[in-house]
Design a protein around this motif. Sequence first.
Motif, short mmCIF file in Angstrom:
data_model
loop_
_atom_site.label_atom_id
_atom_site.label_comp_id
_atom_site.label_asym_id
_atom_site.label_seq_id
_atom_site.Cartn_x
_atom_site.Cartn_y
_atom_site.Cartn_z
N PHE A 197 0.81 -1.22 0.00
CA PHE A 197 0.00 0.00 0.00
C PHE A 197 0.85 1.27 0.00
O PHE A 197 0.33 2.36 -0.16
CB PHE A 197 -0.94 0.03 1.20
N ASN A 198 2.14 1.11 0.25
CA ASN A 198 3.02 2.28 0.19
C ASN A 198 4.14 2.09 -0.82
O ASN A 198 5.24 2.61 -0.68
CB ASN A 198 3.57 2.62 1.58
N ASP A 210 5.51 7.42 1.19
CA ASP A 210 4.93 7.55 2.54
C ASP A 210 5.95 7.24 3.64
O ASP A 210 5.75 6.32 4.44
CB ASP A 210 3.70 6.62 2.64
MG LIG Z 1 0.21 5.53 2.54
#
Ligand SMILES: [Mg+2]
Length: 256
Positions: A197-198, A210
């Motif tokens: 997700f990052n 992030d």
């Molecule tokens: Mg993020």
Amino acid sequence: MESPITKSDISLQKMREVKRLKSVEDKRVGSEVFDRITLKTLYKLANQGHIHLLNGAISTGKEANVFKGTDDKGNLVAVKIYRVTTSDFKKMQYYIQGDPRFNVRSNNKRQLINNWVLKEFKNLNRAYEVGVRVPKPIIAKNNVLVMEFIGDENGTPARLMRQSKISNPEYVAFKILDYVKKLYNDAEIVHGDLSGFNILMEDNEPIIIDLSQGMVVDHPMARELLNRDIDNLIKDFKKIGIEISKDEIKRKIMDL
Ligand SMILES: [Mg+2]
Ligand SMILES: Nc1ncnc2c1ncn2[C@@H]1O[C@H](COP(=O)(O)OP(=O)(O)O)[C@@H](O)[C@H]1O
């Protein structure tokens, strides 16, 4: 470069008169993000040429909104704006304490957020300097971070690794582990929130994003965070058909 920006653009120069950002695509996001100090910060960044236009939200997260924009030369930029009202101060305080780069004693929320953004900027810088593919940081001011836009030249943002079809899983896993290793050994930071997700995918290349939670390696919590990052990566790798053990990853990262 041809600017893809059209009707729904916000010209920061004009925002002063517009007041309530009538032209923002997503009004809810707009009014939520742009409190008075944030607007002032954006004007300042506009005057310095870092942001010319903001057009469209890329993401509305728990604590920050990410917008697409251009600088005064027409280059695409990503602008991450932390919301002062909904940020998790407890978490920020927890993560920022013990980082020798910051001496945050105050309970002032704005100050904490400003330091948080500065931390993300510094972590991006360190990562960038040691050759980890991250968005090149441009400037951090108060609760606003301006960085390189990751996506195509038409302004379509890159997709998350989690939402991408990975055609070259072995290479991608290898690159990610190489980046974690470089972060650990050269930049001397642990990402702290690393997962599919990052990680963005652009042209089959992973890009780490992030880094706000990132910690210096000699922070007492760094080991725990590294372990968590590795556990997350093992799960994400499995999803793309790559099996690798924790020990093997640790050996690679620590270069033992
Ligand atoms: Mg993020
Ligand atoms: N430099 C960038 N270029 C393009 N898209 C970005 C960039 N930075 C962030 N994004 C998009 O915004 C989303 C949220 O950004 P992120 O930094 O992960 O913040 P958070 O997860 O704290 O909300 C990302 O998942 C990604 O889709």
